[in-house]
Design a protein around this motif. Structure first.
Motif, PDB file in Angstrom:
ATOM      1  N   GLY A   1       0.818  -1.213   0.000  1.00 44.01           N
ATOM      2  CA  GLY A   1       0.000   0.000   0.000  1.00 44.01           C
ATOM      3  C   GLY A   1       0.852   1.264   0.000  1.00 44.01           C
ATOM      4  O   GLY A   1       0.599   2.200  -0.759  1.00 44.01           O
ATOM      5  N   TRP A   2       1.891   1.300   0.836  1.00 39.37           N
ATOM      6  CA  TRP A   2       2.776   2.468   0.862  1.00 39.37           C
ATOM      7  C   TRP A   2       3.532   2.626  -0.451  1.00 39.37           C
ATOM      8  O   TRP A   2       3.741   3.741  -0.927  1.00 39.37           O
ATOM      9  N   SER A   3       3.961   1.527  -1.032  1.00 43.26           N
ATOM     10  CA  SER A   3       4.673   1.597  -2.314  1.00 43.26           C
ATOM     11  C   SER A   3       3.773   2.173  -3.400  1.00 43.26           C
ATOM     12  O   SER A   3       4.201   3.035  -4.193  1.00 43.26           O
ATOM     13  N   ILE A   4       2.514   1.725  -3.437  1.00 36.73           N
ATOM     14  CA  ILE A   4       1.571   2.250  -4.420  1.00 36.73           C
ATOM     15  C   ILE A   4       1.311   3.733  -4.169  1.00 36.73           C
ATOM     16  O   ILE A   4       1.282   4.546  -5.097  1.00 36.73           O
ATOM     17  N   PHE A   5       1.143   4.114  -2.893  1.00 40.93           N
ATOM     18  CA  PHE A   5       0.914   5.518  -2.555  1.00 40.93           C
ATOM     19  C   PHE A   5       2.083   6.401  -2.984  1.00 40.93           C
ATOM     20  O   PHE A   5       1.892   7.465  -3.575  1.00 40.93           O
ATOM     21  N   VAL A   6       3.300   5.968  -2.717  1.00 48.17           N
ATOM     22  CA  VAL A   6       4.487   6.757  -3.088  1.00 48.17           C
ATOM     23  C   VAL A   6       4.587   6.877  -4.604  1.00 48.17           C
ATOM     24  O   VAL A   6       4.889   7.958  -5.145  1.00 48.17           O
ATOM     25  N   ALA A   7       4.322   5.796  -5.321  1.00 48.70           N
ATOM     26  CA  ALA A   7       4.396   5.840  -6.786  1.00 48.70           C
ATOM     27  C   ALA A   7       3.340   6.792  -7.350  1.00 48.70           C
ATOM     28  O   ALA A   7       3.630   7.575  -8.266  1.00 48.70           O
ATOM     29  N   LEU A   8       2.117   6.728  -6.826  1.00 47.35           N
ATOM     30  CA  LEU A   8       1.064   7.639  -7.298  1.00 47.35           C
ATOM     31  C   LEU A   8       1.374   9.090  -6.968  1.00 47.35           C
ATOM     32  O   LEU A   8       1.139   9.996  -7.781  1.00 47.35           O
ATOM     33  N   ALA A   9       1.909   9.334  -5.773  1.00 47.21           N
ATOM     34  CA  ALA A   9       2.263  10.707  -5.390  1.00 47.21           C
ATOM     35  C   ALA A   9       3.379  11.243  -6.289  1.00 47.21           C
ATOM     36  O   ALA A   9       3.336  12.410  -6.718  1.00 47.21           O
ATOM     37  N   ALA A  10       4.381  10.426  -6.605  1.00 47.75           N
ATOM     38  CA  ALA A  10       5.468  10.860  -7.484  1.00 47.75           C
ATOM     39  C   ALA A  10       4.936  11.155  -8.880  1.00 47.75           C
ATOM     40  O   ALA A  10       5.316  12.165  -9.502  1.00 47.75           O
ATOM     41  N   ALA A  11       4.032  10.296  -9.383  1.00 48.93           N
ATOM     42  CA  ALA A  11       3.463  10.531 -10.710  1.00 48.93           C
ATOM     43  C   ALA A  11       2.635  11.814 -10.721  1.00 48.93           C
ATOM     44  O   ALA A  11       2.688  12.591 -11.679  1.00 48.93           O
ATOM     45  N   ALA A  12       1.892  12.059  -9.655  1.00 47.17           N
ATOM     46  CA  ALA A  12       1.089  13.289  -9.582  1.00 47.17           C
ATOM     47  C   ALA A  12       1.991  14.522  -9.538  1.00 47.17           C
ATOM     48  O   ALA A  12       1.726  15.529 -10.216  1.00 47.17           O
ATOM     49  N   LEU A  13       3.070  14.471  -8.781  1.00 45.50           N
ATOM     50  CA  LEU A  13       3.987  15.615  -8.711  1.00 45.50           C
ATOM     51  C   LEU A  13       4.675  15.870 -10.045  1.00 45.50           C
ATOM     52  O   LEU A  13       4.848  17.025 -10.451  1.00 45.50           O
ATOM     53  N   ILE A  14       5.053  14.827 -10.731  1.00 40.81           N
ATOM     54  CA  ILE A  14       5.687  14.999 -12.044  1.00 40.81           C
ATOM     55  C   ILE A  14       4.688  15.591 -13.026  1.00 40.81           C
ATOM     56  O   ILE A  14       5.009  16.497 -13.802  1.00 40.81           O
ATOM     57  N   GLY A  15       3.444  15.117 -12.974  1.00 40.26           N
ATOM     58  CA  GLY A  15       2.412  15.672 -13.858  1.00 40.26           C
ATOM     59  C   GLY A  15       2.133  17.130 -13.573  1.00 40.26           C
ATOM     60  O   GLY A  15       2.015  17.953 -14.490  1.00 40.26           O
ATOM     61  N   LEU A  16       2.008  17.485 -12.287  1.00 34.63           N
ATOM     62  CA  LEU A  16       1.771  18.888 -11.925  1.00 34.63           C
ATOM     63  C   LEU A  16       2.942  19.770 -12.344  1.00 34.63           C
ATOM     64  O   LEU A  16       2.757  20.885 -12.833  1.00 34.63           O
ATOM     65  N   SER A  17       4.157  19.281 -12.136  1.00 35.35           N
ATOM     66  CA  SER A  17       5.335  20.063 -12.505  1.00 35.35           C
ATOM     67  C   SER A  17       5.372  20.333 -14.000  1.00 35.35           C
ATOM     68  O   SER A  17       5.640  21.471 -14.438  1.00 35.35           O
ATOM     69  N   SER A  18       5.101  19.324 -14.808  1.00 32.59           N
ATOM     70  CA  SER A  18       5.114  19.541 -16.257  1.00 32.59           C
ATOM     71  C   SER A  18       3.964  20.442 -16.690  1.00 32.59           C
ATOM     72  O   SER A  18       4.108  21.253 -17.607  1.00 32.59           O
ATOM     73  N   MET A  19       2.815  20.345 -16.014  1.00 36.67           N
ATOM     74  CA  MET A  19       1.682  21.210 -16.352  1.00 36.67           C
ATOM     75  C   MET A  19       2.021  22.671 -16.041  1.00 36.67           C
ATOM     76  O   MET A  19       1.772  23.559 -16.842  1.00 36.67           O
TER      77      MET A  19
END
Length: 139
Positions: free
Chosen positions: A33-51
């Motif tokens: 669960g923590w691994s999935i949460f960290v991966a989703l949070a990293a993907a969201a931050l990368i998406g926001l940064s590029s946006m």
């Protein structure tokens, strides 16, 4: 109570671990669960940064930013050995060559070997002895 304890010991010996102490499935579920949460949070931050990067207007540089500024002396040298060789060659030229220091005053430069030979012949020039009041002022 003794029977339950002995049955737990037999079960632990049969399984190779004590199942009552650690719930392995629970530990693995939390880690997953923590691994999935960290991966989703990293993907969201990368998406926001590029946006945000695409939404930012381009910045025009000022004319002052385009000017190349030289750092103050002494600057770092790409090949310091070449500079050292030039300095030493210039010093050797000054020590071993003839030249004018002040042509109008008649002051010339002679090779150091010749100057030492002249001093050996003539001796050091006499300097005036300092007087007792030379160091005092206001008297």
């Amino acid at each position: 109570m003794a029977e339950s304890r002995s049955s737990r010991l037999e079960q632990a010996e049969h399984l190779g671990y004590e199942p009552a102490d650690v719930n392995i499935r629970g530990v693995l579920a939390v880690a997953l669960g923590w691994s999935i949460f960290v991966a989703l949070a990293a993907a969201a931050l990368i998406g926001l940064s590029s946006m945000f990067e695409t939404l930012r207007p381009p910045v025009e540089t000022s004319p002052l930013a385009r000017v190349e500024i030289q750092p103050p002396e002494p600057r770092l040298e790409a090949n310091p050995q070449v500079t050292l060789d030039r300095v030493r060659a210039r010093q050797d030229q000054l020590l071993n060559g003839f030249g004018w220091v002040d042509r109008d005053a008649g002051i010339a430069r002679i090779p150091i070997d010749r100057a030492m030979a002249i001093l050996a012949e003539r001796g050091w020039p006499k300097t005036p002895e300092p007087t007792a009041n030379a160091g005092r002022t206001g008297q």
